[in-house]
Every structure is written in structure tokens, then in C-alpha cells.
Design an enzyme around this catalytic site. Structure first.
Site, PDB file in Angstrom:
ATOM      1  N   SER A 153       6.053  -3.941  15.276  1.00 59.24           N
ATOM      2  CA  SER A 153       5.927  -3.473  13.902  1.00 59.24           C
ATOM      3  C   SER A 153       6.259  -1.990  13.778  1.00 59.24           C
ATOM      4  CB  SER A 153       4.528  -3.782  13.370  1.00 59.24           C
ATOM      5  OG  SER A 153       4.305  -5.166  13.356  1.00 59.24           O
ATOM      6  N   LYS A 205      -2.754  -1.877 -12.594  1.00 57.17           N
ATOM      7  CA  LYS A 205      -3.550  -0.874 -11.900  1.00 57.17           C
ATOM      8  C   LYS A 205      -4.588  -1.512 -10.978  1.00 57.17           C
ATOM      9  CE  LYS A 205      -5.260   3.031 -10.687  1.00 57.17           C
ATOM     10  NZ  LYS A 205      -4.536   3.812  -9.673  1.00 57.17           N
TER      11      LYS A 205
END
Length: 333
Positions: A153, A205
Site C-alpha cells: 500500500s 458534510k
């Protein structure tokens, strides 16, 4: 200057400093005073010589450095502060800013003509990994990444910014992908009588908030962020490794042992640490190289804490690392 000549100059500096210190010590602590015993004077002279040896060694190392390659290690989960992150029991790694600082120090060191990045990491935060990758890519000289146990990764993201990637045949390499995750505790909240009231400006949000069931729009929005991160990851790897982007996508974020990763083109060469040093010598056009490890200064408290967390990490951690984002959603390299 050859390595043999450098060693001779360093030895000469140490000997000169030691002899001068012995003479000064003899005069100050033995020859001149008349009320000190001979034994005490000799002991003081010996002490002066010992101190001089240390000072002379430091002066010699500064005047005639014995290294031409800087080594910087990236070990453990990659995060901004090097902390253990949101998962209990995970060991800590070196803060990303400290790693960048050491690479920059190597870049400013005129003796460090090459850079060796030692990687043993399952990955980590997106931006922290990218900061390290950028610092390595900007180093003015050959840069070789060397995977020991794990280069996955974010670790592979960093390696893609180096000129070459080496690994053991049994190293774990790959995991070119991104994970987004969030705990969904909305049903549990309903059962215990906890309600969620939204006070937010902006439609998305609070997307990923653990106390509410995400809408289909929110799922698509969050998946879009993950897809964007993934495409950026693929493009960076393809560019840095000179690979076709489709070949990178075909790995499907799997991890591979070093020999298979080499066959797929994810690794340039397989070998031991000695092989990597031989390669650096070849890149620098010399018979051999001498390596100095650049490490950040760590206090005693941090050393003790890091040791305890390292034990916990060795028992329980897997090939994963995460980036915390507001509102309970996290992305992982």
C-alpha cells in the site's frame, strides 16, 4: 578519495589529537603540580586521553566522512505523528515528518551521493505516504528502495518514487488499492434510544457519520472519493514504475511474494542487502559503498513507549493502515 585513504586520514587525525591531549594532560595533571600523587596524576592523564579519543574520532568523522550513501528507514504504519492510530494494539511507526526530515538532511549532505530507503511497512495515511514519496523522488542521486518483510500500500506508493525497488523472494509486496470504511451504528443507536439530529451546512458534510444510515447519494459520493484516490495511486505507480496502468489495475490490490512480484514487474530485482549495496556501488561507479543510517533523535520516553507498542503490533497487526477523516469515515492505503 578512496576508502582506504579516507581511513588513513581519519586514523591520523585521531592519533594526533590523542597525542596532543596526552601531552597536555601530562603537563597539567602530573608534571606541574607537586602536591598530587603520581598515581592520581596518571589517572587524570588516562582520563584525558580517553576523552581525546572520542573528540578525535568525532573530528575525524566530520573531516573525513566514511559514508557515501544515506539510509532512511520506513517501518511500521505510516502516519503524520507516528502514533498507533484508531485500532487498539497496533504498534507505532516513525512520524512521517521525521522521515521526510531525514531524507531532506541526506539531500543536503554533500557526502550522501545515493539514497537507500528501507521499507518494512503495511502502508498508512495517504498524504503522509505521499510526502515521503515526494522527498525521495526529489533526492539528487540514485535512490533505491529495499523491501524487507512487507512493502504494501503506502509503502509501495513510496517505492514508486525511487529509481529501483529491490525485495527478498519472500517479501510481501503490492496491495495497490484504497479502502474507505466507517462503522454503522445506526441500528444499535435505535435500540438503545440514541437519536441523531443533523445540524450541518452542506449536503455531504456528515456523510459517513456512524449514527446514521448513509443514503445512496452518500454512498456514491464516498465511493467516488475512494475511486479518485485509487486512480491517483494507479497513475503514480504506473509512472514511477514505467508500467502500463492496466497492468497495475490487474493486480486488483492483491499482495504477492517477492518472486511473483518480480515476474509481474512490480519489483526490479530480487536479492539480499549485500546485493542492494553492490547495486548502489554500481550506480555510483565505485567498488563499494559505505552507508550511514539517518535517524531522528528519539527521547527515552518515546523509546520505551515505542518498544511496548512494537510488541503489541507484532502480535496483532495486519497488512493495513488508515487515514482518519472527519465524521467517522476513514481511507486506507
Amino acid at each position: 578519495m578512496t576508502d582506504q585513504l579516507t581511513r588513513l586520514f581519519r586514523l591520523a587525525v585521531v592519533l594526533v589529537v590523542t597525542v596532543l591531549a596526552a601531552l597536555v594532560g601530562w603537563v597539567l595533571f602530573f608534571s606541574v603540580p607537586t602536591d598530587l600523587t603520581d598515581l592520581f596524576g596518571v589517572l587524570l592523564v588516562v582520563g584525558t586521553v580517553v576523552v581525546a579519543l572520542r573528540v578525535g574520532g568525532r573530528l575525524a568523522a566530520s573531516a573525513f566522512p566514511s559514508y557515501d550513501v544515506a539510509e532512511v528507514a520506513v517501518e511500521g504504519p505510516i502516519s503524520r505523528d507516528g502514533g498507533s492510530g484508531p485500532i487498539p494494539g497496533r504498534g507505532s511507526g516513525t512520524p512521517a515528518d521525521d522521515i521526510v526530515e531525514q531524507i531532506d538532511a541526506a539531500a543536503d549532505d554533500e557526502n550522501a551521493e545515493g539514497l537507500l530507503i528501507k521499507l518494512n511497512t503495511p502502508g498508512g495515511e495517504v498524504l503522509s505516504s505521499d510526502d515521503i514519496r515526494r522527498a525521495a523522488a526529489e533526492f539528487d542521486g540514485p535512490t533505491v528502495a529495499y523491501a524487507t518483510d512487507v512493502c504494501a500500500s503506502g509503502g509501495y506508493w513510496i517505492a514508486s518514487g525511487c529509481d529501483e525497488l529491490w525485495a527478498h523472494d519472500a517479501s510481501i509486496v503490492g496491495s495497490i488499492g484504497v479502502i474507505g470504511s466507517s462503522v454503522n451504528a445506526s441500528e444499535l443507536a435505535d435500540k438503545v434510544g440514541i437519536s441523531y439530529e443533523r445540524f450541518a451546512a452542506g449536503k455531504y458534510k456528515d456523510a459517513g457519520n456512524v449514527l446514521k444510515e448513509p443514503s445512496e447519494d452518500e454512498r456514491a459520493y464516498l465511493q467516488g472519493l475512494i475511486d479518485d484516490y485509487y486512480e491517483d495511486f494507479v497513475e503514480r505507480v504506473a509512472e514511477g514504475r514505467d508500467m502500463d496502468p492496466e497492468t497495475v489495475r490487474d493486480t486488483e490490490a492483491r499482495v504477492y511474494l517477492g518472486d511473483e512480484a518480480h515476474e509481474l514487474g512490480l519489483v526490479d530485482s530480487l536479492g539480499t542487502r549485500d546485493d542492494v549495496e553492490d547495486r548502489l556501488a554500481e550506480l555510483l561507479d565505485r567498488d563499494e559503498v559505505s552507508i550511514r543510517e539517518f535517524t531522528p533523535q528519539v527521547g527515552l520516553a518515546d523509546r520505551l513507549r515505542g518498544g511496548a507498542e512494537g510488541v503489541a503490533y507484532a502480535f496483532g497487526a495486519g497488512i493495513a493502515s488508515s487515514l482518519d477523516v472527519d465524521d467517522g469515515f476513514s481511507f486506507r492505503f
